[in-house]
Design a protein around this motif. Structure first.
Motif, PDB file in Angstrom:
ATOM      1  N   LYS A 131      -1.832  -6.356 -34.399  1.00  0.00           N
ATOM      2  CA  LYS A 131      -3.034  -7.119 -34.727  1.00  0.00           C
ATOM      3  C   LYS A 131      -2.897  -8.564 -34.240  1.00  0.00           C
ATOM      4  CE  LYS A 131      -6.034  -8.121 -38.680  1.00  0.00           C
ATOM      5  NZ  LYS A 131      -7.222  -7.458 -38.146  1.00  0.00           N
ATOM      6  N   GLN A 141      -4.955   0.794 -34.123  1.00  0.00           N
ATOM      7  CA  GLN A 141      -5.661  -0.457 -33.869  1.00  0.00           C
ATOM      8  C   GLN A 141      -6.394  -0.407 -32.525  1.00  0.00           C
ATOM      9  OE1 GLN A 141      -5.654  -3.085 -36.271  1.00  0.00           O
ATOM     10  NE2 GLN A 141      -7.435  -3.544 -35.001  1.00  0.00           N
ATOM     11  N   ASN A 178     -10.470  -0.711 -31.802  1.00  0.00           N
ATOM     12  CA  ASN A 178     -11.041  -1.708 -30.892  1.00  0.00           C
ATOM     13  C   ASN A 178     -11.885  -1.088 -29.784  1.00  0.00           C
ATOM     14  OD1 ASN A 178      -9.769  -3.754 -32.301  1.00  0.00           O
ATOM     15  ND2 ASN A 178      -8.009  -3.851 -30.924  1.00  0.00           N
ATOM     16  N   ARG A 198      -8.285 -12.268 -35.833  1.00  0.00           N
ATOM     17  CA  ARG A 198      -6.882 -12.546 -36.079  1.00  0.00           C
ATOM     18  C   ARG A 198      -6.709 -13.558 -37.201  1.00  0.00           C
ATOM     19  NH1 ARG A 198      -5.260 -12.985 -29.688  1.00  0.00           N
ATOM     20  NH2 ARG A 198      -5.359 -10.747 -29.235  1.00  0.00           N
ATOM     21  N   HIS A 207      -8.861  -3.527 -40.206  1.00  0.00           N
ATOM     22  CA  HIS A 207      -7.446  -3.544 -40.566  1.00  0.00           C
ATOM     23  C   HIS A 207      -6.803  -2.169 -40.378  1.00  0.00           C
ATOM     24  CE1 HIS A 207      -8.215  -7.522 -42.201  1.00  0.00           C
ATOM     25  NE2 HIS A 207      -9.189  -7.020 -42.941  1.00  0.00           N
TER      26      HIS A 207
END
Length: 493
Positions: free
Chosen positions: A96, A150, A154, A245, A391
């Motif tokens: 992340k 993750q 995205n 972030r 998350h």
């Protein structure tokens, strides 16, 4: 919510016609698929390698083998997970913070280089060196699943999340097939068991270079993506990586969430059952069924070949169910997870009572037990992205930390229970314990599990003074040839 004017709507409709049916989002999913294939081979070829290293199976008479005890072999099989458990949780934060591309690259290339050095380490210091190398490989590969979660969060639009995610995760099943079958073939060849390490290392190095060249952390960082596909993936307002972030991680929300604990129970139960078969199936086939190395390789790979094929069957059925709205996403995940956990539980109970005189039945049961469990990919593996798209990497890291602890316990428990691999009664206890965990884990998931995005997913925007992303209203995206329209939040219109 902001309302788009007529001109903007027309412009978006024009762009929608240009959304490619096969685009950069599919390339990223393909890269994840290949990456999982390679990392799975690096992780699970040890089951075959340990059998080959303790028996003279190679056609090369100069290949050494070792007289390791069952306890020593259990330490080798579990040592990977000691390392992996330590980096799963930090892996979610690292991917992340620095992006999945860099973290996954470093983890994969590190594991590949360690694989290349395995034979030399074993020659120098025996099984203890093998344990250390496997521990270090676990440290490197512990970041794999958090990065994949993750990266999918995205790149995968909500309407394609199940499809792209399940496709990427079939790399796990493909890797299992190659880890079992190819490793057995290599071990029986003139390369012997050292060839397993060298070939796996070569694959790891090649994929790492491919990922470095073609991988992109986010849509905004990709240089060759079309504007239409970018809008299709992220919506009218692009999500800003820097802002995300800076968002605080909602630890309190995560650790007080019943759906998170339900998912954790389901993932740990699935891991116990699958790890039992992945790590111990070659030993069971060699001990109880008395199969030689080449037959062992074939029949060890067969369950995972079925598992790989069933992934696509499950995916097609799930797509059809969601398209026709026959089940909600929550109901679909629970049905699939029940198939993935309860079916192997029943099969394992039966398997414990099958002797070597019923070899064909035992092989069929082993194959079915692993094959049907691929429904867990859609059933619970992708549930972290449902609960919190922002998350997802953090959640995946938490899940993987505990599942790796479960996976490292499995061979240790088997090492205690199975003193003589030829004794069927000892394997009965192993299979009964696995069946218990599979059954109870799914019961908890059925009660408290969900596919709804949790409220804490967006916690922290106010504290960070981050503007909410306003969904665009009245806009529809139509992908040419599909005849599917999506409204502003990227759900079927």
């Amino acid at each position: 919510m902001a309302v788009m004017d007529t001109a903007s709507s027309r412009e978006l409709d024009v762009e929608a016609e240009k959304v490619p049916r096969i685009g950069l989002r599919h390339l990223q999913a393909l890269l994840l698929f290949i990456g999982l294939v390679v990392n799975t081979i690096l992780q699970f070829n040890v089951g075959v390698a340990v059998v080959a290293m303790t028996k003279a199976t190679s056609t090369n008479v100069e290949t050494p083998h070792f007289n390791w005890t069952e306890e020593e072999k259990s330490y080798i099989l579990s040592s990977f997970y000691w390392g992996s458990a330590l980096t799963q949780f930090p892996g979610g934060y690292l991917c992340k913070r620095f992006g999945a591309k860099l973290v996954l690259f470093l983890g994969s290339i590190g594991s590949a280089m360690l694989s290349a050095g395995t034979p030399h380490g074993v020659y120098a210091a025996g099984w203890q060196a093998f344990c250390v190398i496997r521990f270090l490989q676990g440290l490197c590969q512990g970041v794999t699943l958090p990065c994949i979660h993750q990266h999918l969060a995205n790149w995968a639009p909500e309407v394609e999340r199940t499809r792209l995610g399940a496709f990427a995760y079939t790399g796990f099943d493909c890797g299992n097939v190659l880890a079992m079958y190819a490793a057995g073939v290599i071990a029986s060849s003139s390369l012997g068991w050292p060839g397993i390490s060298y070939c796996s290392a070569g694959l790891g190095l090649m994929w790492s270079l491919l990922w470095l060249v073609l991988g992109s952390n986010r849509v905004n960082e990709a240089s060759c993506i079309s504007t239409a596909e970018k809008r299709y993936i992220t919506g009218d307002l692009q999500r800003c990586a820097k802002r995300e972030r800076k968002m605080p991680i909602p630890w309190r929300g995560i650790f007080t969430s019943a759906p998170v604990y339900a998912l954790l129970c389901a993932r740990c139960a699935d891991t116990w059952g699958l790890a039992t078969m992945q790590a111990e199936l070659p030993a069971y086939l060699s001990g109880v069924l008395e199969l030689n190395m080449e037959s062992n390789a074939l029949f060890s790979a067969l369950p995972f070949l079925l598992m790989w094929g069933m992934c696509y069957v499950y995916l097609i059925v799930a797509d059809t169910i969601l398209k026709h709205k026959w089940l909600s996403l929550t109901a679909l995940r629970k049905v699939y997870n029940s198939i993935a956990l309860w079916s192997p539980a029943l099969i394992m109970l039966i398997l414990g009572f099958v002797g070597r005189d019923q070899k064909p039945l035992a092989l069929v049961l082993c194959t079915l037990s692993v094959g049907v469990s691929s429904a867990a990919t859609i059933g619970s593996e992708l549930n972290t992205i449902d609960l919190s798209p922002i998350h997802a990497g953090i959640l995946a890291g938490i899940m993987s930390t505990f599942t790796n602890l479960v996976a490292l316990m499995t061979p240790l428990v088997v090492g205690v229970l199975v003193q003589d691999p030829t004794q069927r009664s000892q394997w009965q206890v192993v299979f009964t314990i696995a069946a218990f965990f599979l059954f109870s884990g799914n019961v908890i998931y059925l009660i408290w599990g969900t596919a709804e995005t949790q409220p804490w997913n967006n916690w922290g925007r106010e504290q960070s003074h981050l503007p909410e992303e306003e969904p665009f209203e009245n806009a529809k995206l139509e992908i040419a040839g599909d005849g599917v329209a999506f409204n502003g939040d990227l759900k079927p219109a």
